[in-house]
Design a protein around this motif. Structure first.
Motif, PDB file in Angstrom:
ATOM      1  N   LEU A  49       0.646  -1.392  -0.031  1.00 54.19           N
ATOM      2  CA  LEU A  49       0.041   0.096   0.008  1.00 54.19           C
ATOM      3  C   LEU A  49       0.826   1.222   0.043  1.00 54.19           C
ATOM      4  O   LEU A  49       0.691   2.200  -0.745  1.00 54.19           O
ATOM      5  N   VAL A  50       2.011   1.314   0.908  1.00 56.85           N
ATOM      6  CA  VAL A  50       2.740   2.418   0.831  1.00 56.85           C
ATOM      7  C   VAL A  50       3.819   2.554  -0.101  1.00 56.85           C
ATOM      8  O   VAL A  50       4.241   3.578  -0.505  1.00 56.85           O
ATOM      9  N   SER A  51       3.850   1.423  -0.969  1.00 55.49           N
ATOM     10  CA  SER A  51       4.743   1.855  -1.957  1.00 55.49           C
ATOM     11  C   SER A  51       4.111   1.999  -3.371  1.00 55.49           C
ATOM     12  O   SER A  51       4.648   2.158  -4.558  1.00 55.49           O
ATOM     13  N   ALA A  52       2.631   2.071  -3.438  1.00 62.64           N
ATOM     14  CA  ALA A  52       2.008   2.582  -4.534  1.00 62.64           C
ATOM     15  C   ALA A  52       2.428   3.968  -5.020  1.00 62.64           C
ATOM     16  O   ALA A  52       2.569   4.725  -4.163  1.00 62.64           O
ATOM     17  N   SER A  53       2.520   4.329  -6.173  1.00 60.07           N
ATOM     18  CA  SER A  53       2.586   5.609  -6.618  1.00 60.07           C
ATOM     19  C   SER A  53       1.752   6.519  -6.227  1.00 60.07           C
ATOM     20  O   SER A  53       2.063   7.639  -6.220  1.00 60.07           O
ATOM     21  N   ASP A  54       0.535   6.098  -5.794  1.00 60.69           N
ATOM     22  CA  ASP A  54      -0.544   7.241  -5.305  1.00 60.69           C
ATOM     23  C   ASP A  54      -0.423   7.233  -3.895  1.00 60.69           C
ATOM     24  O   ASP A  54      -1.415   7.932  -3.372  1.00 60.69           O
ATOM     25  N   TYR A  55       0.214   6.571  -3.247  1.00 61.57           N
ATOM     26  CA  TYR A  55       0.305   6.751  -1.749  1.00 61.57           C
ATOM     27  C   TYR A  55       0.323   8.015  -1.085  1.00 61.57           C
ATOM     28  O   TYR A  55      -0.741   8.140  -0.419  1.00 61.57           O
ATOM     29  N   VAL A  56       0.849   8.851  -1.346  1.00 63.55           N
ATOM     30  CA  VAL A  56       1.011  10.151  -0.874  1.00 63.55           C
ATOM     31  C   VAL A  56      -0.318  11.102  -0.979  1.00 63.55           C
ATOM     32  O   VAL A  56      -0.946  11.379  -0.143  1.00 63.55           O
TER      33      VAL A  56
END
Length: 108
Positions: A39-46
């Motif tokens: 989840l935190v590695s996804a490109s849209d995490y931030v």
């Protein structure tokens, strides 16, 4: 005799109920932290965590539920009991490092 048998059965049920559930096992926690890392590695995490916290929370809870927990809070609470386990510690650190890495461009 029935009263004594009932007391024994009740005592056995109480002992079984006091045992940690499957949701607190190391395998469940590894699955949770692997999902959390994805989840935190996804490109849209931030943008997801910053701009749509409700959706982020729903995804976070879904990861925990898939790993066998009631929600993310239950998973994080269960993780405390295995905080000294080296695999759990490494996964937790990987998640923390990835979060910092994802937010780094926004801090500069």
């Amino acid at each position: 005799m029935k009263t004594r048998l009932s007391a024994i059965v009740l005592a056995a049920l109480l002992v079984l109920a006091a045992q940690p559930g499957a949701a607190g096992t190391k395998e469940n926690l590894v699955a949770f932290y692997e999902g959390y890392l994805a989840l935190v590695s996804a490109s849209d995490y931030v943008t997801l965590s910053r701009d749509d916290p409700e959706e982020f929370d729903a995804k976070f809870d879904a990861i925990a539920q898939k790993a066998g927990f009631e929600d993310s809070a239950a998973a994080l609470t269960a993780a405390e009991s295995l905080a000294s386990d080296s695999e759990i510690t490494a996964l937790r650190q990987s998640v923390a490092d990835k979060i910092l890495q994802q937010y780094k461009p926004f801090r500069e």
